[in-house]
Design a protein around this motif. Structure first.
Motif, PDB file in Angstrom:
ATOM      1  N   MET A   1       0.964  -1.247   0.079  1.00  0.00           N
ATOM      2  CA  MET A   1      -0.149  -0.067   0.258  1.00  0.00           C
ATOM      3  C   MET A   1       0.843   1.069   0.159  1.00  0.00           C
ATOM      4  SD  MET A   1      -3.047   0.481   3.099  1.00  0.00           S
ATOM      5  CE  MET A   1      -4.177  -0.111   2.166  1.00  0.00           C
ATOM      6  N   ASN A   4       0.280   7.293   1.768  1.00  0.00           N
ATOM      7  CA  ASN A   4      -1.323   7.878   1.942  1.00  0.00           C
ATOM      8  C   ASN A   4      -2.038   6.935   1.763  1.00  0.00           C
ATOM      9  OD1 ASN A   4       0.651  10.316   2.803  1.00  0.00           O
ATOM     10  ND2 ASN A   4       0.597  11.218   0.704  1.00  0.00           N
ATOM     11  N   GLU A   5      -2.312   5.934   1.594  1.00  0.00           N
ATOM     12  CA  GLU A   5      -3.851   5.263   0.654  1.00  0.00           C
ATOM     13  C   GLU A   5      -4.166   4.528   2.186  1.00  0.00           C
ATOM     14  OE1 GLU A   5      -3.114   3.264  -2.800  1.00  0.00           O
ATOM     15  OE2 GLU A   5      -2.344   4.687  -3.768  1.00  0.00           O
ATOM     16  N   TRP A   6      -3.624   4.600   3.034  1.00  0.00           N
ATOM     17  CA  TRP A   6      -3.771   3.955   4.460  1.00  0.00           C
ATOM     18  C   TRP A   6      -5.043   4.702   4.687  1.00  0.00           C
ATOM     19  CZ3 TRP A   6      -4.408   7.214   8.244  1.00  0.00           C
ATOM     20  CH2 TRP A   6      -3.580   8.023   8.147  1.00  0.00           C
ATOM     21  N   LEU A   8      -7.521   5.792   3.566  1.00  0.00           N
ATOM     22  CA  LEU A   8      -8.633   4.972   2.709  1.00  0.00           C
ATOM     23  C   LEU A   8      -9.516   4.240   2.839  1.00  0.00           C
ATOM     24  CD1 LEU A   8      -7.628   5.873  -1.128  1.00  0.00           C
ATOM     25  CD2 LEU A   8      -8.759   7.464   0.104  1.00  0.00           C
ATOM     26  N   ASP A   9      -8.897   3.329   3.570  1.00  0.00           N
ATOM     27  CA  ASP A   9      -9.637   2.077   4.535  1.00  0.00           C
ATOM     28  C   ASP A   9     -10.042   3.077   6.115  1.00  0.00           C
ATOM     29  OD1 ASP A   9      -8.499   0.307   2.561  1.00  0.00           O
ATOM     30  OD2 ASP A   9      -6.586   0.415   3.259  1.00  0.00           O
ATOM     31  N   ARG A  34     -14.159  10.127   1.976  1.00  0.00           N
ATOM     32  CA  ARG A  34     -13.304   9.343   1.028  1.00  0.00           C
ATOM     33  C   ARG A  34     -12.540  10.033  -0.448  1.00  0.00           C
ATOM     34  NH1 ARG A  34     -12.493   4.879  -1.554  1.00  0.00           N
ATOM     35  NH2 ARG A  34     -11.118   2.808  -0.593  1.00  0.00           N
ATOM     36  N   ALA A  38      -8.841  10.372  -2.028  1.00  0.00           N
ATOM     37  CA  ALA A  38      -8.554   9.786  -2.912  1.00  0.00           C
ATOM     38  C   ALA A  38      -8.053  10.628  -3.917  1.00  0.00           C
ATOM     39  CB  ALA A  38      -9.543   8.747  -3.616  1.00  0.00           C
ATOM     40  N   ILE A  41      -4.811  12.716  -2.522  1.00  0.00           N
ATOM     41  CA  ILE A  41      -3.356  11.189  -3.008  1.00  0.00           C
ATOM     42  C   ILE A  41      -3.092  11.180  -4.818  1.00  0.00           C
ATOM     43  CG2 ILE A  41      -2.876   9.168  -2.819  1.00  0.00           C
ATOM     44  CD1 ILE A  41      -4.509   9.112   0.079  1.00  0.00           C
ATOM     45  N   LYS A  45       0.469  11.621  -6.454  1.00  0.00           N
ATOM     46  CA  LYS A  45       1.455  10.654  -6.968  1.00  0.00           C
ATOM     47  C   LYS A  45       1.270  11.969  -8.403  1.00  0.00           C
ATOM     48  CE  LYS A  45      -0.729   6.392  -5.376  1.00  0.00           C
ATOM     49  NZ  LYS A  45      -1.769   5.345  -5.783  1.00  0.00           N
TER      50      LYS A  45
END
Length: 72
Positions: A1, A4-6, A8-9, A34, A38, A41, A45
């Motif tokens: 992962m 920073n995508e944690w 979202l979970d 959310r 997203a 993030i 990227k």
């Protein structure tokens, strides 16, 4: 992962809790949050993949008006 995508979970888990406990307004806000997370993030990227000198690649007609060529 990715780095920073944690988040979202975490937002998904909070949303599931809100839905399970009848907190519909909070669940809707968490859905929106959310989506915003997203998008941010993805933006981070995109910036990380930009050329190091900050220039963006452009395609334009050549001076004679034929074809395309790249400018850095």
């Amino acid at each position: 992962m990715a780095q920073n995508e944690w988040i979202l979970d975490v937002l998904s888990d909070l949303n599931a809790f809100a839905v399970a406990n009848g907190l519909t307004a909070l669940a809707e806000q968490l859905d929106d949050t959310r989506l915003i997370a997203a998008a941010e993030i993805a933006s981070i990227k995109d910036k990380a993949q930009a050329p190091a000198d900050g220039n963006k690649t452009r395609f334009e007609s050549n001076p004679a008006g034929f074809g395309k060529h790249q400018h850095a």
